[in-house]
Design an enzyme around this catalytic site. Structure first.
Site, short mmCIF file in Angstrom:
data_model
loop_
_atom_site.label_atom_id
_atom_site.label_comp_id
_atom_site.label_asym_id
_atom_site.label_seq_id
_atom_site.Cartn_x
_atom_site.Cartn_y
_atom_site.Cartn_z
CB CYS A 89 -0.92 -0.01 1.22
SG CYS A 89 -2.05 1.40 1.30
CG ASP A 248 -6.73 5.87 -2.69
OD1 ASP A 248 -6.59 6.85 -1.93
OD2 ASP A 248 -5.89 4.96 -2.79
CB CYS A 252 -4.02 4.94 -5.60
SG CYS A 252 -3.88 3.17 -5.27
#
Length: 332
Positions: A89, A248, A252
């Site tokens: 992530c 998001d 991202c």
């Protein structure tokens, strides 16, 4: 039984990051990938309890810090969010590193540089710090590549689409402007939330991506709606859908990596080229193609992503088994 988690909350480019600084479970495994599998098999209730309602929300994401598995590395990171326990992530890494440094939870061997282990592999991180505040974090990410091209689907409300799938730490269905999709300005947030699951399911029905080196990393999880930039100095804009109903708020990190690999495959980005990516709310990450590489026998790039995170407060969260919603819930 009551479990207590001390959390540092904040955001990276608008998307939430919850660093669980106290209460992380002891995990088995010789790599962060193996630790991820152990977490999924025994402790996924922590993820759902902290990320789902009533303690979280549809966009909630974050992670834990662990000792590294290999000598010479500084830290291990395990990610959690509403969509799962992710291999990587980007916005989460920027936030976790920022909060970890600012609160004294990470002490790198070399100031300004961190070698981190994540389930998707090992990443190099450079950061700048002024007066105890981390002002930027640049992640040299895991290799990114195009997994599939020219997948033809038909989506109610949009009609026929041709989709490519790209990897930047997670797998993305990339929807470029075509047919009835002319750009993000023509889609409301509610339309993105309605159409994205249809796109994802249609692509999943035709293709299941599997990482060339780690078969535990597989399956399409995200949808990236690509578009032209809005602000001066930006190169592109996107909206990334994840989980069951999340957009998001940041550009991202793994999505930007996947998009850079996608554009590099088309010959539109080369080594050394920068890529300023806008989010749905127009926050930015600055990406760069660092080098070309091979992922097994698959051509890939090494991307980097730079951004800034902000701490918004401290939060002590209880998960009590007497609570009927101790594992959290979603309203879908």
């Amino acid at each position: 039984m009551r479990h207590t988690f001390f959390c540092i909350d904040g955001h990276t480019a608008g998307n939430p990051v919850r660093l669980v600084a106290g209460g992380a479970p002891l995990l088995k495994g010789a790599t962060m990938s193996e630790r991820r599998q152990d977490f999924l098999s025994r402790f996924d209730w922590i993820r759902t309890g902290l990320c789902f309602e009533p303690r979280g929300h549809d966009m909630m994401s974050g992670g834990f810090l662990y000792p590294p598995c290999k000598p010479g590395n500084d830290v291990g990171i395990l990610f959690i969010e509403t969509s799962g326990c992710l291999p990587m992530c980007g916005h989460g890494t920027i936030g976790i590193i920022t909060f970890g440094l600012e609160h004294g939870l990470i002490e790198p061997a070399e100031p300004g540089r961190i070698r981190a282990e994540v389930p998707a592999g090992e990443i190099d991180i450079a950061y700048t710090m002024e007066n105890g505040r981390v002002t930027s974090v640049r992640i040299k990410n895991v290799p990114a590549y195009v997994a599939a091209k020219g997948i033809e689907i038909d989506v109610e409300g949009l009609g026929p689409l041709t989709i490519d799938v790209s990897y930047g730490g997670n797998y993305y269905a990339i929807v470029e402007p075509q047919g009835a999709y002319t750009g993000l300005d023509d889609l409301t947030a509610s339309q993105i939330l309605t159409l994205s699951p249809l796109v994802r399911e249609a692509v999943r029905a035709k293709f299941t991506p599997v990482h060339p080196l780690d078969p535990t990393i597989q399956g399409l999880s995200h949808v990236l709606w690509a578009d032209k930039p809005k602000g001066e100095g930006a190169d592109a804009r996107n909206a990334v859908f994840y989980g069951d109903k999340a957009i998001d708020r940041s550009p991202c990190g793994t999505g930007t990596s996947a998009r850079m690999a996608h554009l590099a495959d088309k010959g539109l980005l080369g080594v050394g080229d920068s890529f300023v990516h806008e989010s749905y709310i127009l926050s930015r990450f600055t990406g760069r193609v660092e080098e070309k590489t091979m992922l097994g026998d698959v051509p890939a790039i090494i991307p980097s992503i730079e951004g800034t995170a902000y701490n918004t407060g401290l939060n002590t969260v209880w998960i009590d088994s007497d609570d009927p919603f101790w594992k959290g819930f979603q309203v879908i």
